[in-house]
Enzyme design. Structure first.
Site, mmCIF file in Angstrom:
data_model
loop_
_atom_site.group_PDB
_atom_site.id
_atom_site.type_symbol
_atom_site.label_atom_id
_atom_site.label_comp_id
_atom_site.label_asym_id
_atom_site.label_seq_id
_atom_site.Cartn_x
_atom_site.Cartn_y
_atom_site.Cartn_z
ATOM 1 N N HIS A 36 38.452 40.487 53.643
ATOM 2 C CA HIS A 36 37.396 40.539 52.379
ATOM 3 C C HIS A 36 37.393 42.051 52.101
ATOM 4 O O HIS A 36 36.922 42.724 53.041
ATOM 5 C CB HIS A 36 36.434 39.697 52.159
ATOM 6 C CG HIS A 36 35.775 39.773 51.253
ATOM 7 N ND1 HIS A 36 35.949 39.088 50.016
ATOM 8 C CD2 HIS A 36 34.627 40.703 50.813
ATOM 9 C CE1 HIS A 36 35.124 39.123 49.098
ATOM 10 N NE2 HIS A 36 34.222 40.118 49.423
ATOM 11 N N CYS A 37 37.987 42.507 50.974
ATOM 12 C CA CYS A 37 37.604 44.037 50.630
ATOM 13 C C CYS A 37 36.303 44.034 49.912
ATOM 14 O O CYS A 37 36.025 43.686 49.077
ATOM 15 C CB CYS A 37 38.576 44.437 49.729
ATOM 16 S SG CYS A 37 38.451 46.010 49.203
ATOM 17 N N VAL A 38 35.335 44.777 50.580
ATOM 18 C CA VAL A 38 33.839 44.836 50.130
ATOM 19 C C VAL A 38 33.805 45.889 49.249
ATOM 20 O O VAL A 38 33.098 45.914 48.392
ATOM 21 C CB VAL A 38 33.005 45.294 51.527
ATOM 22 C CG1 VAL A 38 32.804 44.384 52.321
ATOM 23 C CG2 VAL A 38 33.534 46.631 51.847
ATOM 24 N N GLY A 67 35.232 43.703 46.193
ATOM 25 C CA GLY A 67 34.441 42.209 46.238
ATOM 26 C C GLY A 67 35.481 41.192 45.930
ATOM 27 O O GLY A 67 35.077 40.296 45.467
ATOM 28 N N GLN A 68 36.465 41.179 46.646
ATOM 29 C CA GLN A 68 37.559 40.339 46.623
ATOM 30 C C GLN A 68 38.422 40.320 47.757
ATOM 31 O O GLN A 68 38.630 41.480 48.307
ATOM 32 C CB GLN A 68 38.487 40.363 45.197
ATOM 33 C CG GLN A 68 39.504 39.292 45.209
ATOM 34 C CD GLN A 68 40.355 39.411 43.641
ATOM 35 O OE1 GLN A 68 39.669 38.657 42.921
ATOM 36 N NE2 GLN A 68 41.291 39.767 43.660
#
Length: 294
Positions: A134-136, A139-140
């Site tokens: 999950h790429c902070v 946000g996806q």
């Protein structure tokens, strides 16, 4: 009392939504500020050679650098947009439970059987096909359909930061030739302290802070980019790397094609170049053991 609780819940939900978009806002501000600083250096400070400044090649030099800079900026922006727009989740994907086989699991949250390399993300609240992480910052989740755009944005971000570091380094080399002072050294090392104590102007602080951010960002993005390029070449996801598994590796070229698509050799140049993926994100050819190494 009930109204106060409802109001508090609304405020909390609003803050939670705002915090989700905060990394995107900060990254956008950083990219815009670095672009503005490099544009200023190109237009006002460079070329640094006095003989070249006085020649007609100066305009060509600046045009070439500005075109390269905004080409990289455009690629970063468009790849990021397509990354956010392209969902790797199982929503809208037909999962035939009758052909459940090795590697399939049942997700009690989504209430469905999920294929190999698919796992549930509690941030996205859905299962993601070929989930990597999950790429902070966006946000996806990074997964099956958007991995190409994620890698391409990383690549051009790395190139843009490298370009910014080189441009700032040329300016600082000129400063160093004039002599290194404690003031200039402290400005580069601790710009915040220099600003708070009134030792530098806001403009000098801004340039020093952005230059430091370029160096730190370049090192972080370099580590992240090389790590994911290594995963792509090995045919792994981050989750599989943690467990030291390579059950889906098809060879270097085939692994690259699995991530970037059929036009893998030049699609990274522009996100508008179509490059269809060879698989469906559900069925994968197993070439090794699915069990983690001891």
């Amino acid at each position: 009392m009930v109204k106060m609780v409802n109001f508090g819940n609304k405020v909390w939900c609003g803050m939670e939504k705002g915090c989700r978009h905060l990394p995107i806002i900060l990254n956008t501000a950083l990219v815009v500020s670095i672009t503005a600083e490099v544009s200023y250096l190109v237009l006002m400070e460079a070329p640094l050679d006095p003989a070249l400044k006085a020649s007609e090649w100066s305009a060509h030099w600046k045009t070439m650098h500005l075109l390269a800079q905004y080409f990289m900026l455009g690629n970063i922006t468009w790849n990021a947009f397509l990354f956010l727009k392209t969902s790797p989740s199982i929503r809208g994907v037909f999962l035939n439970g009758d052909i459940v086989g090795q590697g399939w699991r049942y997700c009690y949250t989504c209430e469905t059987h999920t294929p190999p390399r698919c796992s549930h993300c509690y941030d996205c609240k859905v299962c993601v096909l070929r989930r990597d992480h999950h790429c902070v910052f966006f946000g996806q989740c990074v997964g099956f359909r958007n991995y190409r755009f994620f890698l391409s944005s990383l690549l051009f971000m790395w190139a843009g930061l490298l370009y910014a570091v080189v441009m700032n380094a040329e300016v600082f080399i000129v400063i160093l030739k004039e002599g290194v002072t404690v003031h200039s050294f402290m400005l580069l090392m601790v710009p915040w302290i220099m600003l708070v104590t009134g030792q530098v102007t806001a403009q000098a602080f801004t340039f020093a802070f952005i230059a430091d951010a370029c160096v730190v960002g370049f090192l972080l993005v370099s580590a992240f980019l090389f790590f994911h390029v290594g995963l792509m070449l090995r045919g792994q996801t981050t989750r599989e790397w943690y467990s030291a598994r390579r059950p889906y590796s098809l060879g270097v070229l085939a692994n690259v094609r699995e991530c970037l698509g059929e036009h893998w050799y030049f699609c990274w140049l522009c996100p508008l170049i179509p490059s269809s993926l060879p698989g469906d994100g559900i069925n994968f050819k197993v070439t090794g053991s699915l069990e983690p190494k001891q």
